[in-house]
Design a protein around this motif. Structure first.
Motif, PDB file in Angstrom:
ATOM      1  N   MET A  79       0.742  -1.299   0.096  1.00 29.02           N
ATOM      2  CA  MET A  79       0.219   0.125   0.184  1.00 29.02           C
ATOM      3  C   MET A  79       0.702   1.092  -0.151  1.00 29.02           C
ATOM      4  SD  MET A  79      -2.930  -0.983  -0.300  1.00 29.02           S
ATOM      5  CE  MET A  79      -3.464   0.363  -0.581  1.00 29.02           C
ATOM      6  N   GLN A  80       2.119   1.215   0.707  1.00 29.48           N
ATOM      7  CA  GLN A  80       2.959   2.275   0.661  1.00 29.48           C
ATOM      8  C   GLN A  80       3.307   2.696  -0.812  1.00 29.48           C
ATOM      9  OE1 GLN A  80       6.339   1.640   3.152  1.00 29.48           O
ATOM     10  NE2 GLN A  80       6.853   3.742   3.420  1.00 29.48           N
ATOM     11  N   ALA A  81       3.782   1.619  -1.540  1.00 29.05           N
ATOM     12  CA  ALA A  81       4.081   1.771  -3.076  1.00 29.05           C
ATOM     13  C   ALA A  81       2.974   2.172  -3.941  1.00 29.05           C
ATOM     14  CB  ALA A  81       4.781   0.467  -3.558  1.00 29.05           C
ATOM     15  N   LEU A  82       1.773   1.981  -3.582  1.00 32.25           N
ATOM     16  CA  LEU A  82       0.517   2.085  -4.161  1.00 32.25           C
ATOM     17  C   LEU A  82       0.322   3.619  -3.978  1.00 32.25           C
ATOM     18  CD1 LEU A  82      -1.717  -0.941  -4.111  1.00 32.25           C
ATOM     19  CD2 LEU A  82      -0.538  -0.111  -6.020  1.00 32.25           C
ATOM     20  N   ALA A  83       0.246   4.032  -2.661  1.00 33.71           N
ATOM     21  CA  ALA A  83       0.234   5.442  -2.232  1.00 33.71           C
ATOM     22  C   ALA A  83       1.137   6.355  -3.111  1.00 33.71           C
ATOM     23  CB  ALA A  83       0.084   5.584  -0.832  1.00 33.71           C
ATOM     24  N   GLY A  84       2.220   5.968  -3.261  1.00 39.28           N
ATOM     25  CA  GLY A  84       3.370   6.827  -3.815  1.00 39.28           C
ATOM     26  C   GLY A  84       3.222   6.872  -5.412  1.00 39.28           C
ATOM     27  N   LYS A  85       2.396   5.948  -5.843  1.00 36.08           N
ATOM     28  CA  LYS A  85       2.249   5.626  -7.342  1.00 36.08           C
ATOM     29  C   LYS A  85       1.094   6.509  -7.831  1.00 36.08           C
ATOM     30  CE  LYS A  85       2.324   2.573 -11.325  1.00 36.08           C
ATOM     31  NZ  LYS A  85       2.558   1.092 -11.631  1.00 36.08           N
ATOM     32  N   TYR A  86      -0.101   6.118  -6.848  1.00 27.15           N
ATOM     33  CA  TYR A  86      -1.344   6.820  -7.320  1.00 27.15           C
ATOM     34  C   TYR A  86      -1.827   7.648  -6.446  1.00 27.15           C
ATOM     35  CZ  TYR A  86      -1.239   2.512 -10.159  1.00 27.15           C
ATOM     36  OH  TYR A  86      -1.043   1.575 -11.095  1.00 27.15           O
ATOM     37  N   GLY A  87      -1.211   8.247  -5.511  1.00 23.72           N
ATOM     38  CA  GLY A  87      -1.524   9.419  -4.452  1.00 23.72           C
ATOM     39  C   GLY A  87      -2.372   8.845  -3.293  1.00 23.72           C
ATOM     40  N   SER A  88      -2.619   9.568  -2.257  1.00 25.06           N
ATOM     41  CA  SER A  88      -3.032   8.865  -0.921  1.00 25.06           C
ATOM     42  C   SER A  88      -4.428   8.760  -1.075  1.00 25.06           C
ATOM     43  CB  SER A  88      -2.813   9.837   0.037  1.00 25.06           C
ATOM     44  OG  SER A  88      -3.294  11.235  -0.240  1.00 25.06           O
ATOM     45  N   ASP A  89      -5.251   9.399  -1.679  1.00 20.88           N
ATOM     46  CA  ASP A  89      -6.750   9.272  -1.831  1.00 20.88           C
ATOM     47  C   ASP A  89      -7.018   7.907  -2.651  1.00 20.88           C
ATOM     48  OD1 ASP A  89      -7.195  11.511  -0.316  1.00 20.88           O
ATOM     49  OD2 ASP A  89      -7.574  12.865  -1.786  1.00 20.88           O
ATOM     50  N   ALA A  90      -6.414   7.860  -3.893  1.00 15.37           N
ATOM     51  CA  ALA A  90      -6.841   6.593  -4.361  1.00 15.37           C
ATOM     52  C   ALA A  90      -6.310   5.180  -3.849  1.00 15.37           C
ATOM     53  CB  ALA A  90      -5.961   6.775  -5.785  1.00 15.37           C
ATOM     54  N   ALA A  91      -5.080   5.328  -3.102  1.00 14.44           N
ATOM     55  CA  ALA A  91      -4.616   4.143  -2.471  1.00 14.44           C
ATOM     56  C   ALA A  91      -5.540   3.868  -1.248  1.00 14.44           C
ATOM     57  CB  ALA A  91      -3.341   4.278  -1.939  1.00 14.44           C
ATOM     58  N   ARG A  92      -6.082   4.844  -0.697  1.00 18.11           N
ATOM     59  CA  ARG A  92      -6.974   4.388   0.543  1.00 18.11           C
ATOM     60  C   ARG A  92      -8.164   3.908   0.079  1.00 18.11           C
ATOM     61  NH1 ARG A  92      -7.590   7.083   5.395  1.00 18.11           N
ATOM     62  NH2 ARG A  92      -5.985   8.678   4.983  1.00 18.11           N
ATOM     63  N   MET A  94      -8.442   2.139  -2.721  1.00 11.99           N
ATOM     64  CA  MET A  94      -8.094   0.936  -3.086  1.00 11.99           C
ATOM     65  C   MET A  94      -7.976  -0.248  -2.032  1.00 11.99           C
ATOM     66  SD  MET A  94      -5.347   2.026  -5.980  1.00 11.99           S
ATOM     67  CE  MET A  94      -4.578   0.316  -6.336  1.00 11.99           C
ATOM     68  N   PHE A  95      -7.491   0.479  -0.755  1.00 14.61           N
ATOM     69  CA  PHE A  95      -7.385  -0.673   0.394  1.00 14.61           C
ATOM     70  C   PHE A  95      -8.551  -1.020   0.911  1.00 14.61           C
ATOM     71  CE2 PHE A  95      -6.401  -1.153   4.895  1.00 14.61           C
ATOM     72  CZ  PHE A  95      -5.724  -2.261   4.828  1.00 14.61           C
ATOM     73  N   GLN A  96      -9.636   0.142   0.847  1.00 14.46           N
ATOM     74  CA  GLN A  96     -10.932  -0.406   1.456  1.00 14.46           C
ATOM     75  C   GLN A  96     -11.628  -1.158   0.808  1.00 14.46           C
ATOM     76  OE1 GLN A  96     -12.080   0.960   4.420  1.00 14.46           O
ATOM     77  NE2 GLN A  96     -13.430  -0.748   4.115  1.00 14.46           N
ATOM     78  N   MET A  97     -11.441  -1.108  -0.536  1.00 14.59           N
ATOM     79  CA  MET A  97     -11.991  -2.115  -1.504  1.00 14.59           C
ATOM     80  C   MET A  97     -11.596  -3.414  -1.190  1.00 14.59           C
ATOM     81  SD  MET A  97     -11.779   0.308  -5.001  1.00 14.59           S
ATOM     82  CE  MET A  97     -12.328  -1.385  -5.904  1.00 14.59           C
ATOM     83  N   SER A  98     -10.245  -3.499  -0.883  1.00 17.16           N
ATOM     84  CA  SER A  98      -9.754  -4.942  -0.560  1.00 17.16           C
ATOM     85  C   SER A  98     -10.208  -5.263   0.582  1.00 17.16           C
ATOM     86  CB  SER A  98      -8.218  -4.979  -0.616  1.00 17.16           C
ATOM     87  OG  SER A  98      -7.575  -4.401   0.638  1.00 17.16           O
ATOM     88  N   LEU A  99     -10.458  -4.834   1.629  1.00 21.90           N
ATOM     89  CA  LEU A  99     -11.244  -5.039   3.022  1.00 21.90           C
ATOM     90  C   LEU A  99     -12.723  -5.345   2.649  1.00 21.90           C
ATOM     91  CD1 LEU A  99      -9.850  -2.230   5.269  1.00 21.90           C
ATOM     92  CD2 LEU A  99      -8.994  -4.709   5.191  1.00 21.90           C
ATOM     93  N   ASP A 100     -13.378  -4.602   1.912  1.00 25.34           N
ATOM     94  CA  ASP A 100     -14.849  -4.848   1.731  1.00 25.34           C
ATOM     95  C   ASP A 100     -15.027  -6.067   0.862  1.00 25.34           C
ATOM     96  OD1 ASP A 100     -15.313  -2.377   2.790  1.00 25.34           O
ATOM     97  OD2 ASP A 100     -15.508  -1.202   0.693  1.00 25.34           O
ATOM     98  N   SER A 101     -13.912  -6.503  -0.250  1.00 27.89           N
ATOM     99  CA  SER A 101     -14.123  -7.689  -1.037  1.00 27.89           C
ATOM    100  C   SER A 101     -14.211  -8.951  -0.028  1.00 27.89           C
ATOM    101  CB  SER A 101     -12.727  -7.675  -1.885  1.00 27.89           C
ATOM    102  OG  SER A 101     -11.702  -7.987  -1.234  1.00 27.89           O
ATOM    103  N   ILE A 102     -13.406  -8.900   0.800  1.00 25.39           N
ATOM    104  CA  ILE A 102     -13.714 -10.222   1.494  1.00 25.39           C
ATOM    105  C   ILE A 102     -14.765 -10.012   2.573  1.00 25.39           C
ATOM    106  CG2 ILE A 102     -12.407 -11.825   3.416  1.00 25.39           C
ATOM    107  CD1 ILE A 102      -9.833 -10.519   2.622  1.00 25.39           C
ATOM    108  N   ASP A 103     -15.219  -9.116   3.136  1.00 28.15           N
ATOM    109  CA  ASP A 103     -16.650  -8.819   3.771  1.00 28.15           C
ATOM    110  C   ASP A 103     -17.815  -9.399   2.719  1.00 28.15           C
ATOM    111  OD1 ASP A 103     -15.260  -7.959   5.897  1.00 28.15           O
ATOM    112  OD2 ASP A 103     -15.706  -5.722   5.552  1.00 28.15           O
ATOM    113  N   LEU A 104     -17.716  -8.845   1.573  1.00 30.24           N
ATOM    114  CA  LEU A 104     -18.623  -9.338   0.785  1.00 30.24           C
ATOM    115  C   LEU A 104     -18.793 -10.793   0.469  1.00 30.24           C
ATOM    116  CD1 LEU A 104     -20.958  -8.582  -1.335  1.00 30.24           C
ATOM    117  CD2 LEU A 104     -18.969  -8.236  -3.199  1.00 30.24           C
ATOM    118  N   ILE A 105     -17.773 -11.437   0.274  1.00 28.71           N
ATOM    119  CA  ILE A 105     -17.613 -12.889   0.193  1.00 28.71           C
ATOM    120  C   ILE A 105     -18.194 -13.582   1.335  1.00 28.71           C
ATOM    121  CG2 ILE A 105     -15.937 -14.777  -0.087  1.00 28.71           C
ATOM    122  CD1 ILE A 105     -14.197 -12.996  -1.677  1.00 28.71           C
ATOM    123  N   GLU A 106     -17.749 -13.175   2.449  1.00 31.89           N
ATOM    124  CA  GLU A 106     -18.189 -13.689   3.773  1.00 31.89           C
ATOM    125  C   GLU A 106     -19.571 -13.390   3.839  1.00 31.89           C
ATOM    126  OE1 GLU A 106     -16.832 -14.134   8.238  1.00 31.89           O
ATOM    127  OE2 GLU A 106     -16.554 -12.025   7.405  1.00 31.89           O
TER     128      GLU A 106
END
Length: 425
Positions: A79-92, A94-106
């Motif tokens: 996530m550190q690398a993604l924030a550096g590449k795409y900016g803090s807002d986009a990385a935030r 993206m990270f929330q989407m990855s958390l939401d993805s597992i909640d959705l499956i569950e």
């Protein structure tokens, strides 16, 4: 390379589905009967949108039924690398989407009663070299400081609290990741799609897509055609020439997996103390976990052109398993199989809608067990014009990867380069 997987051998009922024939109409035609396509159909059928799914082989026959069953937060890059590449807002986001993805499956598993051995005990990222643990500490600090997300660092001397191995130099643990039986999840999702009124055809490869107007598209199969208002293509690393732009925007990379015989329960409790998903920090990484019936499932990278190559690759993979877990030196291997992992040039998933109207989602880079269900839901919302237009993964202006046709040669060369990097890192 082909071989029966553990997941095929232990699957729930695999019903035979019909072949598409003749002409029929629907609201949305979906190409691909894996996690993504079935998620699109599932979420559309919940809104009474009539879907038809076209699967070239059988449900879950591609990566959705061949992966290691590790449902992981995050992406290939930190996530550190993604924030550096795409900016803090986009990385935030993206990270929330990855958390939401597992909640959705569950939630889907619980709401629909899908039996797929889902266990949410977290993921262990193992440090291949001491220097890799330093990077993990920086990532831990970044996650907590920026997302208030707590993880755990395991020092070298504490690794036996997690696994019976001296191979690694520490680990970074999150408690949100999961494991499951991937094929059973896929089959369960397909059953729910049909229960909700969707139609799934197997052995019904899409061979041509013809857009006649903004709300009329024809997808031809070998035995008929489906006329719909919208079309989506969700075959990831198994993309064919039916859509050349999508094919040229993804690089398929082969991964190989083996599964041991059933192991004594006490041994399993020693091998992986907390029944987590696990992977390591090598460029040519290992990933491993225990199955619900007490087998070690161990995977790695591999690309073969012959049976002789395959034999050697699996011998090397088994030797790697024993390097990590010496207690398995006499364990019999019962299953060997392979599958394709899809990578984009940015190593993040892509989602969007092309100028010709085709919706897509692909390029999960080994994180598709988690992200594909969520991206399928997002595509469904986009088809209903209810999606978020500011999705940081949107690549509706999709471009082909330069020199895409040379990727097979390039991948072979990169494998030796990554092996060298693992040696010197």
């Amino acid at each position: 390379m082909s071989g029966k997987s553990l997941w095929q051998a232990t699957a729930n009922e695999m019903k035979r589905r019909p072949v598409q024939q003749g002409e029929e109409t629907c609201d949305v035609v979906i190409i691909g009967g894996g996690f993504t396509g079935l998620s699109v159909a599932y979420h559309l059928q919940q809104r009474n949108v009539k879907t038809v799914v076209l699967e070239a082989n059988t449900v879950g026959s591609g990566a959705s039924g061949r992966n290691g069953g590790e449902v992981l937060i995050g992406y290939v890059m930190s996530m550190q690398a993604l924030a550096g590449k795409y900016g803090s807002d986009a990385a935030r986001q993206m990270f929330q989407m990855s958390l939401d993805s597992i909640d959705l499956i569950e939630n889907i598993i619980q709401e629909e009663g899908i039996q797929c051995d889902f266990f949410r005990n977290g993921n262990l990222l193992a440090a291949y070299k001491p220097s890799h643990l330093d990077g993990m500490r920086r990532e831990q600090e970044f996650l907590y400081k920026n997302y208030n997300f707590e993880t755990k660092i395991v020092e070298k001397q504490e690794m036996h609290s997690e696994m019976d191995s001296d191979f690694y130099h520490g680990a970074h643990i999150d408690e949100k990741s999961a494991i499951f039986h991937p094929l059973n999840y896929c089959l369960g999702l397909a059953n729910v799609v049909e229960k909700n009124g969707g139609t799934i055809y197997e052995h019904s490869e899409a061979i041509n897509i013809k857009r006649e107007s903004h709300d009329r598209v024809i997808v031809e199969t070998n035995n008929g055609r489906v006329i719909a208002k919208q079309v989506g293509m969700f075959v990831n690393a198994y993309t064919t020439d039916v859509h050349k732009l999508i094919k040229k925007a993804i690089v398929p990379v082969e991964s190989i997996v083996l599964a041991t015989e059933v192991l004594p329960e006490e041994l399993c409790k020693e091998l992986m103390k907390h029944n987590r998903a696990a992977c390591d920090t090598k460029n040519l990484l290992y990933y491993f976990r225990l199955s619900a019936d007490n087998r070690m499932v161990f995977g790695g990278s591999g690309r073969t052109t012959s049976k002789r190559d395959a034999k050697k690759l699996f011998e090397n993979l088994q030797a790697g398993m024993v390097d990590v877990f010496p207690a398995l030196k006499d364990a019999r291997v019962d299953y060997k199989w392979s599958g394709k992992v899809g990578f984009t040039i940015e190593k993040i998933p892509y989602i969007g809608q092309l100028d010709d109207g085709t919706h897509f989602a692909f390029g999960y880079a080994g994180h598709g067990a988690a992200m594909s269900t969520l991206l399928g839901k997002i595509v469904a919302m986009n088809m209903l014009n209810e999606g978020d237009k500011n999705n940081p993964l949107d690549r509706s202006n999709l471009k082909p990867i330069p020199f895409h046709g040379m990727n097979a040669t390039g991948l072979g060369m990169m494998k030796y380069y990554f092996k060298f990097l693992d040696y010197i890192s």
